[in-house]
Design a protein around this motif. Structure first.
Motif, PDB file in Angstrom:
ATOM      1  N   ARG A  49      34.670  39.873  46.411  1.00 21.36           N
ATOM      2  CA  ARG A  49      34.751  40.576  45.126  1.00 21.36           C
ATOM      3  C   ARG A  49      33.445  40.455  44.345  1.00 21.36           C
ATOM      4  N   LEU A  50      32.835  39.292  44.370  1.00 21.96           N
ATOM      5  CA  LEU A  50      31.562  39.102  43.670  1.00 21.96           C
ATOM      6  C   LEU A  50      30.435  39.879  44.345  1.00 21.96           C
ATOM      7  N   GLN A  51      30.480  39.933  45.665  1.00 22.80           N
ATOM      8  CA  GLN A  51      29.420  40.634  46.392  1.00 22.80           C
ATOM      9  C   GLN A  51      29.446  42.139  46.153  1.00 22.80           C
ATOM     10  N   ILE A  52      30.641  42.735  46.011  1.00 26.87           N
ATOM     11  CA  ILE A  52      30.718  44.189  45.806  1.00 26.87           C
ATOM     12  C   ILE A  52      30.621  44.556  44.336  1.00 26.87           C
ATOM     13  N   GLN A  53      30.575  43.553  43.454  1.00 29.76           N
ATOM     14  CA  GLN A  53      30.421  43.850  42.033  1.00 29.76           C
ATOM     15  C   GLN A  53      29.053  44.506  41.806  1.00 29.76           C
ATOM     16  N   GLY A  54      29.058  45.564  41.092  1.00 30.85           N
ATOM     17  CA  GLY A  54      27.840  46.366  40.932  1.00 30.85           C
ATOM     18  C   GLY A  54      28.055  47.754  41.482  1.00 30.85           C
ATOM     19  N   GLU A  55      29.065  47.907  42.336  1.00 31.18           N
ATOM     20  CA  GLU A  55      29.483  49.226  42.796  1.00 31.18           C
ATOM     21  C   GLU A  55      30.615  49.681  41.878  1.00 31.18           C
ATOM     22  N   LYS A  56      30.409  50.725  41.116  1.00 35.08           N
ATOM     23  CA  LYS A  56      31.356  51.138  40.081  1.00 35.08           C
ATOM     24  C   LYS A  56      32.757  51.355  40.614  1.00 35.08           C
ATOM     25  N   LYS A  57      32.856  51.945  41.805  1.00 36.07           N
ATOM     26  CA  LYS A  57      34.168  52.236  42.362  1.00 36.07           C
ATOM     27  C   LYS A  57      34.935  50.960  42.705  1.00 36.07           C
ATOM     28  N   ALA A  58      34.200  49.899  42.985  1.00 36.15           N
ATOM     29  CA  ALA A  58      34.855  48.651  43.354  1.00 36.15           C
ATOM     30  C   ALA A  58      35.297  47.847  42.145  1.00 36.15           C
ATOM     31  N   VAL A  59      34.600  48.024  41.009  1.00 39.14           N
ATOM     32  CA  VAL A  59      34.854  47.181  39.853  1.00 39.14           C
ATOM     33  C   VAL A  59      36.067  47.622  39.054  1.00 39.14           C
ATOM     34  N   GLU A  60      36.224  48.928  38.837  1.00 40.03           N
ATOM     35  CA  GLU A  60      37.354  49.466  38.092  1.00 40.03           C
ATOM     36  C   GLU A  60      37.489  48.826  36.709  1.00 40.03           C
ATOM     37  N   GLY A  61      36.344  48.554  36.045  1.00 42.86           N
ATOM     38  CA  GLY A  61      36.381  48.043  34.680  1.00 42.86           C
ATOM     39  C   GLY A  61      36.591  46.544  34.567  1.00 42.86           C
ATOM     40  N   ILE A  62      36.749  45.838  35.682  1.00 44.67           N
ATOM     41  CA  ILE A  62      36.972  44.394  35.643  1.00 44.67           C
ATOM     42  C   ILE A  62      35.692  43.681  36.061  1.00 44.67           C
ATOM     43  N   ARG A  63      35.308  42.683  35.253  1.00 40.64           N
ATOM     44  CA  ARG A  63      34.127  41.898  35.561  1.00 40.64           C
ATOM     45  C   ARG A  63      34.531  40.521  36.059  1.00 40.64           C
ATOM     46  N   TYR A  64      33.894  40.089  37.146  1.00 43.62           N
ATOM     47  CA  TYR A  64      34.154  38.758  37.679  1.00 43.62           C
ATOM     48  C   TYR A  64      33.000  37.840  37.299  1.00 43.62           C
ATOM     49  N   ARG A  65      33.331  36.622  36.862  1.00 43.56           N
ATOM     50  CA  ARG A  65      32.312  35.670  36.437  1.00 43.56           C
ATOM     51  C   ARG A  65      32.517  34.345  37.163  1.00 43.56           C
ATOM     52  N   GLY A  66      31.732  34.131  38.209  1.00 47.42           N
ATOM     53  CA  GLY A  66      31.823  32.889  38.955  1.00 47.42           C
ATOM     54  C   GLY A  66      33.033  32.848  39.871  1.00 47.42           C
ATOM     55  N   VAL A  67      33.007  31.904  40.791  1.00 46.47           N
ATOM     56  CA  VAL A  67      34.050  31.852  41.812  1.00 46.47           C
ATOM     57  C   VAL A  67      35.418  31.541  41.216  1.00 46.47           C
ATOM     58  N   PHE A  68      35.493  30.533  40.341  1.00 39.85           N
ATOM     59  CA  PHE A  68      36.794  30.166  39.794  1.00 39.85           C
ATOM     60  C   PHE A  68      37.243  31.176  38.738  1.00 39.85           C
ATOM     61  N   GLY A  69      36.272  31.795  38.041  1.00 41.21           N
ATOM     62  CA  GLY A  69      36.604  32.868  37.118  1.00 41.21           C
ATOM     63  C   GLY A  69      37.159  34.080  37.855  1.00 41.21           C
ATOM     64  N   THR A  70      36.589  34.361  39.026  1.00 39.18           N
ATOM     65  CA  THR A  70      37.071  35.468  39.856  1.00 39.18           C
ATOM     66  C   THR A  70      38.491  35.209  40.336  1.00 39.18           C
ATOM     67  N   ILE A  71      38.724  33.994  40.827  1.00 41.37           N
ATOM     68  CA  ILE A  71      40.067  33.630  41.288  1.00 41.37           C
ATOM     69  C   ILE A  71      41.070  33.724  40.138  1.00 41.37           C
ATOM     70  N   SER A  72      40.677  33.224  38.957  1.00 41.61           N
ATOM     71  CA  SER A  72      41.559  33.275  37.782  1.00 41.61           C
ATOM     72  C   SER A  72      41.864  34.714  37.372  1.00 41.61           C
ATOM     73  N   THR A  73      40.825  35.574  37.372  1.00 41.82           N
ATOM     74  CA  THR A  73      41.006  36.983  37.007  1.00 41.82           C
ATOM     75  C   THR A  73      41.917  37.695  37.994  1.00 41.82           C
ATOM     76  N   MET A  74      41.738  37.412  39.275  1.00 45.00           N
ATOM     77  CA  MET A  74      42.572  38.044  40.292  1.00 45.00           C
ATOM     78  C   MET A  74      44.033  37.634  40.158  1.00 45.00           C
ATOM     79  N   ILE A  75      44.273  36.346  39.906  1.00 50.01           N
ATOM     80  CA  ILE A  75      45.649  35.872  39.727  1.00 50.01           C
ATOM     81  C   ILE A  75      46.284  36.517  38.499  1.00 50.01           C
ATOM     82  N   ARG A  76      45.501  36.612  37.420  1.00 48.11           N
ATOM     83  CA  ARG A  76      46.013  37.177  36.166  1.00 48.11           C
ATOM     84  C   ARG A  76      46.293  38.666  36.269  1.00 48.11           C
ATOM     85  N   THR A  77      45.416  39.407  36.926  1.00 51.55           N
ATOM     86  CA  THR A  77      45.536  40.872  36.959  1.00 51.55           C
ATOM     87  C   THR A  77      46.278  41.399  38.180  1.00 51.55           C
ATOM     88  N   GLU A  78      46.235  40.661  39.300  1.00 55.08           N
ATOM     89  CA  GLU A  78      46.819  41.176  40.532  1.00 55.08           C
ATOM     90  C   GLU A  78      47.880  40.275  41.148  1.00 55.08           C
TER      91      GLU A  78
END
Length: 300
Positions: free
Chosen positions: A40-69
């Motif tokens: 998820r962090l590696q594809i961040q920067g491609e607009k189609k992959a982000v869909e308005g969600i920003r990932y910040r760091g590995v644990f922030g990414t995991i937390s965001t994914m759990i919260r949103t998905e």
């Protein structure tokens, strides 16, 4: 002695391949959330992959994914990941010693160059065989489980079928060149570094051939591998996840990243890559050594 005692008889090829495949599956199950966060962090920067969600760091990414998905999203693509390891690790790791012996003619103390050549050989062989499983795994990890967002694939077998029907065989083997490059680097760095660290520890009697020795060797191999392979890994992930026509080639993908996002884009997801590779190496190599020894005990 911590762990099982090594066998006096060298393990046969079948034992090494089965042990490598089983150990890699165990490592994947343990570390898969870190790998998904890395993608998820590696594809961040491609607009189609982000869909308005920003990932910040590995644990922030995991937390965001759990919260949103939901927590299940961390294991998107696990089935394809396990399929990949059964095919992939059993070849690249299980065949390493045999290929190394082939290049040396069975002589002891092979040079670093021979070890690198053996690692590159088994890494390239494994990718050539298991590439479709890697493509499906990456695409599952990249897709978001959000309400109102269309999912590309509903299941592993449906993904293989969909890619074949819409992109042909080339779609299933998409990104083979960067993946061979990446895995040749990863495999030779990972296995050669592990080999050399372990050999140095044993030759200088710093530790015996047991769990602590395997732990230290695997951790060092994971760090060195991440530093060397991260840029190729990011390009591989971006290219394999891209829809048809977005990039002309893997080289075009790398050039687009460099010109639009700068050189730091090649180290996106470095921390989760290291956390994942470091922990994966530890779990895999420790499990591999123990499973291999356990199988030899039963064999005897």
């Amino acid at each position: 002695m911590v762990g099982l005692k090594p066998s006096d008889v060298p393990p046969p090829l079948g034992v090494k391949m089965a042990s490598a495949g089983a150990a890699a599956c165990i490592a994947d199950i343990v570390t898969f959330p870190l790998d998904t966060a890395k993608v998820r962090l590696q594809i961040q920067g491609e607009k189609k992959a982000v869909e308005g969600i920003r990932y910040r760091g590995v644990f922030g990414t995991i937390s965001t994914m759990i919260r949103t998905e939901g927590p299940k999203s961390l294991y998107n693509g696990l089935v394809a990941g396990l399929q990949r390891q059964v095919c992939f690790a059993s070849i690249r790791i299980g065949l390493y010693d045999n290929v190394k012996n082939f290049y040396t003619g069975g002589k002891d103390n092979p040079s670093v160059l021979v070890r690198i050549l053996a690692g590159c050989t088994t890494g390239a062989m494994a990718v050539s065989f298991a590439q479709p499983t890697d493509v499906v795994k990456v695409r599952f990890q990249a897709q978001m489980n959000l309400d109102g967002v269309a999912r590309r694939y509903s299941g592993t077998m449906q993904a293989y079928k969909h890619i074949f029907q819409n992109e042909g065989l080339r779609g299933l083997w998409k990104g083979t060149l960067p993946n061979i490059t990446r895995n040749a680097l990863v495999n030779c760095t990972e296995l050669v570094t592990y080999d050399l660290i372990k050999e140095t520890i044993l030759n200088h009697n710093l530790m015996s051939d047991n769990l602590p020795c395997h732990f230290v060797s695997a951790f060092g191999a994971g760090f060195v591998t991440t530093v060397i392979a991260s840029p190729v890994d990011v390009v591989k992930t971006r290219y394999m996840n891209s829809p048809p026509g977005q990039y002309k080639s893997a080289i075009n993908c790398a050039w687009t990243m460099l010109t639009k996002e700068g050189p730091t884009a090649f180290y996106k997801g470095f921390v989760p890559s290291f956390l994942r590779l470091g922990s994966w190496n530890i779990v895999m190599f420790v499990s591999f050594e123990q499973i291999k020894r356990a199988m030899m005990c039963f064999k005897v």
